[in-house]
Design a protein around this motif. Structure first.
Motif, PDB file in Angstrom:
ATOM      1  N   ARG A   2      -7.579 -45.336 -10.420  1.00  0.00           N
ATOM      2  CA  ARG A   2      -7.302 -46.412 -11.448  1.00  0.00           C
ATOM      3  C   ARG A   2      -8.693 -46.167 -12.590  1.00  0.00           C
ATOM      4  N   ASN A   3      -9.948 -45.947 -12.090  1.00  0.00           N
ATOM      5  CA  ASN A   3     -10.982 -45.709 -13.247  1.00  0.00           C
ATOM      6  C   ASN A   3     -10.720 -44.325 -13.807  1.00  0.00           C
ATOM      7  N   MET A   4     -10.043 -43.289 -13.045  1.00  0.00           N
ATOM      8  CA  MET A   4     -10.107 -41.978 -13.838  1.00  0.00           C
ATOM      9  C   MET A   4      -8.995 -42.184 -14.839  1.00  0.00           C
ATOM     10  N   PHE A   5      -7.994 -43.097 -14.489  1.00  0.00           N
ATOM     11  CA  PHE A   5      -6.933 -43.187 -15.693  1.00  0.00           C
ATOM     12  C   PHE A   5      -7.418 -43.925 -16.894  1.00  0.00           C
ATOM     13  N   ARG A   6      -8.478 -44.797 -16.508  1.00  0.00           N
ATOM     14  CA  ARG A   6      -9.047 -45.653 -17.625  1.00  0.00           C
ATOM     15  C   ARG A   6     -10.015 -44.705 -18.529  1.00  0.00           C
ATOM     16  N   ARG A   7     -10.364 -43.687 -17.841  1.00  0.00           N
ATOM     17  CA  ARG A   7     -11.294 -42.795 -18.854  1.00  0.00           C
ATOM     18  C   ARG A   7     -10.281 -41.605 -19.304  1.00  0.00           C
ATOM     19  N   SER A   9      -6.874 -41.161 -21.128  1.00  0.00           N
ATOM     20  CA  SER A   9      -5.602 -41.731 -21.491  1.00  0.00           C
ATOM     21  C   SER A   9      -4.468 -40.756 -21.469  1.00  0.00           C
ATOM     22  N   THR A  10      -4.860 -39.417 -21.336  1.00  0.00           N
ATOM     23  CA  THR A  10      -3.714 -38.428 -21.518  1.00  0.00           C
ATOM     24  C   THR A  10      -3.064 -38.322 -20.065  1.00  0.00           C
ATOM     25  N   LYS A  11      -4.108 -38.514 -18.924  1.00  0.00           N
ATOM     26  CA  LYS A  11      -3.532 -38.405 -17.611  1.00  0.00           C
ATOM     27  C   LYS A  11      -2.756 -39.635 -17.158  1.00  0.00           C
ATOM     28  N   LEU A  12      -3.190 -40.933 -18.063  1.00  0.00           N
ATOM     29  CA  LEU A  12      -2.485 -42.080 -17.699  1.00  0.00           C
ATOM     30  C   LEU A  12      -1.031 -42.176 -18.231  1.00  0.00           C
ATOM     31  N   GLY A  70       3.479 -46.196 -22.369  1.00  0.00           N
ATOM     32  CA  GLY A  70       3.653 -45.036 -21.695  1.00  0.00           C
ATOM     33  C   GLY A  70       4.620 -44.738 -20.717  1.00  0.00           C
ATOM     34  N   ALA A  71       5.410 -46.026 -20.548  1.00  0.00           N
ATOM     35  CA  ALA A  71       6.912 -45.773 -19.910  1.00  0.00           C
ATOM     36  C   ALA A  71       7.965 -45.014 -20.446  1.00  0.00           C
ATOM     37  N   ARG A  72       8.479 -44.099 -19.846  1.00  0.00           N
ATOM     38  CA  ARG A  72       9.342 -43.485 -20.391  1.00  0.00           C
ATOM     39  C   ARG A  72      10.867 -43.353 -19.539  1.00  0.00           C
ATOM     40  N   LYS A  73      10.794 -43.727 -18.226  1.00  0.00           N
ATOM     41  CA  LYS A  73      12.097 -43.824 -17.310  1.00  0.00           C
ATOM     42  C   LYS A  73      12.011 -45.347 -17.001  1.00  0.00           C
ATOM     43  N   VAL A  74      13.307 -46.067 -17.412  1.00  0.00           N
ATOM     44  CA  VAL A  74      13.404 -47.129 -17.202  1.00  0.00           C
ATOM     45  C   VAL A  74      14.879 -47.608 -16.852  1.00  0.00           C
ATOM     46  N   ALA A  75      15.065 -48.461 -15.662  1.00  0.00           N
ATOM     47  CA  ALA A  75      16.156 -48.950 -15.314  1.00  0.00           C
ATOM     48  C   ALA A  75      16.418 -50.157 -15.711  1.00  0.00           C
ATOM     49  N   VAL A  76      17.222 -50.519 -16.590  1.00  0.00           N
ATOM     50  CA  VAL A  76      17.549 -52.024 -17.146  1.00  0.00           C
ATOM     51  C   VAL A  76      18.842 -52.579 -16.495  1.00  0.00           C
TER      52      VAL A  76
END
Length: 230
Positions: A2-7, A9-12, A70-76
């Motif tokens: 989680r901390n890695m993603f906070r630092r 944004s590309t990987k997040l 960042g969401a790209r795949k969504v089931a509605v």
């Protein structure tokens, strides 16, 4: 992680783009608002088309915000046949002549309003898929699936499609399952667990339809398995 993603944004963004987000809204807007005239005025303030449009505006804002994050795949997930749940059946007059009661077992006034919302939801999915780069939205037609389970109840192993396995009153639907109440003995034979919710076996069928079905009337434009691989 989680901390890695906070630092970073590309990987997040890369991580979120691989996740599948499952979004299902609207049921309680109808069940606990629009069709509760004793508590809310929305049913008289808006016709079904206008009310559905208001709900879909909020839905669009949510999907847009998810996309920005960042969401790209969504089931509605569409709204099911609320007019056929034990709670709504219990509210019908004993003689079956309550307003909105047709020759079917359901309250079709409610189902018709939900169908308006679901039709708009499908169009929303199509629009986002056309206009959002890399977006992959799937519409899960729970309404169609619930119709299938009722119409072909025997083939799915259901003996009871109108009563809850656990509940109080007519259709076990006037009150939901109470603490310490003994449920039915053969819950796998019931479509509904209580006044509102499907049983575990029914939910398993819904899930498998969403995951594997090749019918566009069940999932559009692809199923969840294909979405995972996309």
């Amino acid at each position: 992680m989680r901390n890695m993603f906070r630092r970073n944004s590309t990987k997040l963004g890369q991580h979120l783009s691989k996740c599948i987000f499952y979004v299902g809204m609207g049921s309680n807007d109808y069940l606990n608002n629009y069709f509760m005239p004793g508590f809310y005025s929305t049913g008289s303030d808006y016709n079904p088309k206008t009310y559905a449009a208001l709900l879909l505006q909020d839905y669009c804002r949510l999907i847009n915000k998810m996309y920005e994050l960042g969401a790209r795949k969504v089931a509605v997930v569409g709204v099911g046949q609320i007019g056929c749940i034990p709670y709504e059946l219990a509210r019908l007059d004993n003689d079956g002549k309550s307003a909105g009661k047709s020759a079917s077992r359901c309250n079709e006034k409610i189902n018709k309003a939900i169908s308006v919302f679901n039709a708009g939801l499908l169009q929303m999915v199509k629009k986002f898929n056309r206009e959002m780069p890399c977006a992959k939205l799937v519409y899960v037609n729970t309404y169609q699936s619930s119709q299938d389970l009722v119409m072909n109840a025997v083939s799915y192993g259901f003996e009871e499609t109108e009563r809850g396995c656990c509940g109080v009153g007519r259709n076990n639907g006037q009150m939901t399952c109470m603490p310490l109440q003994v449920p039915c003995g053969r819950r796998r034979n019931y479509l509904f667990w209580d006044a509102f919710h499907p049983t575990e076996v029914a939910n398993e069928i819904y899930a498998m339809k969403a995951y594997n079905s090749t019918s566009l009337s069940d999932v559009y434009p692809i199923n969840i398995r294909q979405l995972a691989l996309a």
